[in-house]
Scaffold this motif. Structure first.
Motif, PDB file in Angstrom:
ATOM      1  N   UNK A 231       0.810  -1.221   0.000  1.00  0.00           N
ATOM      2  CA  UNK A 231       0.000   0.000   0.000  1.00  0.00           C
ATOM      3  C   UNK A 231       0.839   1.266   0.000  1.00  0.00           C
ATOM      4  N   UNK A 232       2.063   1.186   0.525  1.00  0.00           N
ATOM      5  CA  UNK A 232       2.938   2.354   0.556  1.00  0.00           C
ATOM      6  C   UNK A 232       3.751   2.521  -0.718  1.00  0.00           C
ATOM      7  N   UNK A 233       3.643   1.565  -1.618  1.00  0.00           N
ATOM      8  CA  UNK A 233       4.321   1.648  -2.897  1.00  0.00           C
ATOM      9  C   UNK A 233       3.340   1.979  -4.007  1.00  0.00           C
ATOM     10  N   UNK A 234       3.863   2.047  -5.248  1.00  0.00           N
ATOM     11  CA  UNK A 234       3.007   2.399  -6.380  1.00  0.00           C
ATOM     12  C   UNK A 234       3.583   1.773  -7.640  1.00  0.00           C
ATOM     13  N   UNK A 235       2.698   1.396  -8.559  1.00  0.00           N
ATOM     14  CA  UNK A 235       3.125   0.789  -9.821  1.00  0.00           C
ATOM     15  C   UNK A 235       2.503   1.533 -10.998  1.00  0.00           C
ATOM     16  N   UNK A 236       3.349   2.002 -11.906  1.00  0.00           N
ATOM     17  CA  UNK A 236       2.916   2.659 -13.126  1.00  0.00           C
ATOM     18  C   UNK A 236       3.098   1.712 -14.308  1.00  0.00           C
ATOM     19  N   UNK A 237       2.215   1.840 -15.279  1.00  0.00           N
ATOM     20  CA  UNK A 237       2.386   1.155 -16.547  1.00  0.00           C
ATOM     21  C   UNK A 237       2.273   2.148 -17.682  1.00  0.00           C
ATOM     22  N   UNK A 238       3.132   2.010 -18.681  1.00  0.00           N
ATOM     23  CA  UNK A 238       3.075   2.860 -19.875  1.00  0.00           C
ATOM     24  C   UNK A 238       2.894   1.964 -21.094  1.00  0.00           C
ATOM     25  N   UNK A 239       1.911   2.295 -21.922  1.00  0.00           N
ATOM     26  CA  UNK A 239       1.656   1.540 -23.143  1.00  0.00           C
ATOM     27  C   UNK A 239       1.126   2.495 -24.199  1.00  0.00           C
ATOM     28  N   UNK A 240       1.385   2.191 -25.472  1.00  0.00           N
ATOM     29  CA  UNK A 240       0.946   3.083 -26.550  1.00  0.00           C
ATOM     30  C   UNK A 240      -0.341   2.617 -27.208  1.00  0.00           C
ATOM     31  N   UNK A 241      -0.866   1.466 -26.777  1.00  0.00           N
ATOM     32  CA  UNK A 241      -2.007   0.863 -27.459  1.00  0.00           C
ATOM     33  C   UNK A 241      -3.279   1.069 -26.641  1.00  0.00           C
ATOM     34  N   UNK A 242      -4.254   1.746 -27.209  1.00  0.00           N
ATOM     35  CA  UNK A 242      -5.495   2.050 -26.488  1.00  0.00           C
ATOM     36  C   UNK A 242      -6.189   0.783 -25.997  1.00  0.00           C
ATOM     37  N   UNK A 243      -6.219  -0.244 -26.835  1.00  0.00           N
ATOM     38  CA  UNK A 243      -6.900  -1.477 -26.449  1.00  0.00           C
ATOM     39  C   UNK A 243      -6.249  -2.116 -25.231  1.00  0.00           C
ATOM     40  N   UNK A 244      -4.922  -2.084 -25.177  1.00  0.00           N
ATOM     41  CA  UNK A 244      -4.230  -2.638 -24.020  1.00  0.00           C
ATOM     42  C   UNK A 244      -4.462  -1.785 -22.775  1.00  0.00           C
ATOM     43  N   UNK A 245      -4.465  -0.487 -22.926  1.00  0.00           N
ATOM     44  CA  UNK A 245      -4.722   0.390 -21.779  1.00  0.00           C
ATOM     45  C   UNK A 245      -6.122   0.160 -21.224  1.00  0.00           C
ATOM     46  N   UNK A 246      -7.098   0.019 -22.105  1.00  0.00           N
ATOM     47  CA  UNK A 246      -8.465  -0.266 -21.648  1.00  0.00           C
ATOM     48  C   UNK A 246      -8.509  -1.593 -20.884  1.00  0.00           C
ATOM     49  N   UNK A 247      -7.849  -2.605 -21.427  1.00  0.00           N
ATOM     50  CA  UNK A 247      -7.826  -3.913 -20.778  1.00  0.00           C
ATOM     51  C   UNK A 247      -7.119  -3.838 -19.432  1.00  0.00           C
ATOM     52  N   UNK A 248      -5.990  -3.139 -19.381  1.00  0.00           N
ATOM     53  CA  UNK A 248      -5.232  -3.032 -18.135  1.00  0.00           C
ATOM     54  C   UNK A 248      -6.033  -2.332 -17.046  1.00  0.00           C
ATOM     55  N   UNK A 249      -6.709  -1.257 -17.412  1.00  0.00           N
ATOM     56  CA  UNK A 249      -7.511  -0.530 -16.417  1.00  0.00           C
ATOM     57  C   UNK A 249      -8.682  -1.379 -15.925  1.00  0.00           C
ATOM     58  N   UNK A 250      -9.273  -2.139 -16.838  1.00  0.00           N
ATOM     59  CA  UNK A 250     -10.348  -3.044 -16.428  1.00  0.00           C
ATOM     60  C   UNK A 250      -9.813  -4.136 -15.508  1.00  0.00           C
ATOM     61  N   UNK A 251      -8.631  -4.643 -15.803  1.00  0.00           N
ATOM     62  CA  UNK A 251      -8.027  -5.665 -14.949  1.00  0.00           C
ATOM     63  C   UNK A 251      -7.688  -5.114 -13.566  1.00  0.00           C
ATOM     64  N   UNK A 252      -7.227  -3.873 -13.516  1.00  0.00           N
ATOM     65  CA  UNK A 252      -6.940  -3.247 -12.222  1.00  0.00           C
ATOM     66  C   UNK A 252      -8.216  -3.112 -11.396  1.00  0.00           C
ATOM     67  N   UNK A 253      -9.312  -2.752 -12.056  1.00  0.00           N
ATOM     68  CA  UNK A 253     -10.594  -2.649 -11.353  1.00  0.00           C
ATOM     69  C   UNK A 253     -11.040  -4.016 -10.849  1.00  0.00           C
ATOM     70  N   UNK A 254     -10.888  -5.047 -11.676  1.00  0.00           N
ATOM     71  CA  UNK A 254     -11.254  -6.401 -11.240  1.00  0.00           C
ATOM     72  C   UNK A 254     -10.425  -6.838 -10.037  1.00  0.00           C
ATOM     73  N   UNK A 255      -9.155  -6.450 -10.035  1.00  0.00           N
ATOM     74  CA  UNK A 255      -8.255  -6.857  -8.953  1.00  0.00           C
ATOM     75  C   UNK A 255      -8.419  -5.990  -7.712  1.00  0.00           C
TER      76      UNK A 255
END
Length: 257
Positions: free
Chosen positions: A105-129
């Motif tokens: 909880x005291x740390x943080x993880x960033x992701x960088x991607x250039x593909x909209x479809x992957x970003x949408x999937x990643x954000x949805x996966x973060x919400x699921x998790x």
């Protein structure tokens, strides 16, 4: 040429995101056939099979299915509680989500991607998790959307080889790391005996083969970017003279100077 390569990579990753309910590895999926996702080639040298059972169980199935790498960079980077981590080419988010769990909880993880479809999937996966200590940003790994000295660790899973400008990638990774920060990635690396032409004979650019650096090229590139204590360790074969590899280096700490 650079833009052509980038567009090919974007198209390949967009397709992988759309068909994330399947289990095709990015890099192994050289062939994207005319019949669409069902025509993809599944390759055990790449993808979700390279994660242990505990890691696989810790993320949504959709994140695991979209795994496109050639290793497990979290094992490479040895993440610690409270650290800030950046994943280059974060795809469906598996390594960001696993990183977020390890830094706590005291740390943080960033992701960088250039593909909209992957970003949408990643954000949805973060919400699921239910992950709250993560953020996915759109951008290229040659021009990272982060300030200087933002993160403690840079990770990546079989993405640097896809870049048409690897010196820029390594320079950007160096820039966003704090002094003393760590670079720990998985990538495909060629033996020094192979010329660029010989690498291209063994697979395509989007298949993570043709664009791979040799071991010496990697070490020289890391040194040119300013890194120290660099090493490249081969882990498994992906083609004749081509290997999945661990690549590690460190940004000098202020006291080093």
């Amino acid at each position: 040429m650079t833009q052509d390569i980038r567009e090919q990579v974007k198209a390949r990753y967009a397709l992988a995101a759309v068909q994330a309910s399947g289990d095709a590895g990015c890099c192994g999926g050289d062939a994207v056939g005319q019949n669409g996702p069902k025509d993809l080639v599944i390759d055990e040298r790449f993808g979700s099979g390279l994660y242990g059972a505990d890691d696989a169980a810790a993320v949504p199935a959709e994140a695991l299915a979209a795994s496109l790498g050639c290793g497990n960079p979290l094992l490479v980077a040895e993440l610690r509680e409270g650290e800030r981590v950046l994943d280059l080419g974060s795809g469906g988010g598996i390594d960001v989500l696993l990183s977020a769990r390890r830094v706590g909880a005291n740390g943080f993880a960033y992701g960088v991607d250039m593909t909209d479809e992957m970003l949408d999937l990643a954000r949805a996966n973060a919400a699921r998790a239910g992950a709250t200590n993560v953020e996915f940003r759109k951008g290229t790994i040659e021009d990272l959307p982060l300030e200087d000295a933002t993160v403690d660790v840079v990770i990546s899973n079989c993405v640097v080889n896809l870049s048409p400008d690897k010196p820029a990638v390594l320079a950007e990774a160096f820039r966003v790391l704090v002094p003393g920060g760590r670079f720990g990635i998985s990538d495909v690396v060629a033996e020094d005996r192979l010329s660029p032409g010989e690498r291209a004979e063994r697979g395509s650019y989007v298949g993570c083969i043709a664009g791979a650096l040799s071991r010496t090229e990697y070490l020289d590139g890391l040194a040119a970017a300013g890194f120290v204590d660099a090493e490249v360790v081969f882990t498994h074969d992906v083609a004749d003279g081509m290997h999945g590899a661990i690549v590690r280096a460190r940004k000098p700490a202020e006291q080093d100077g």
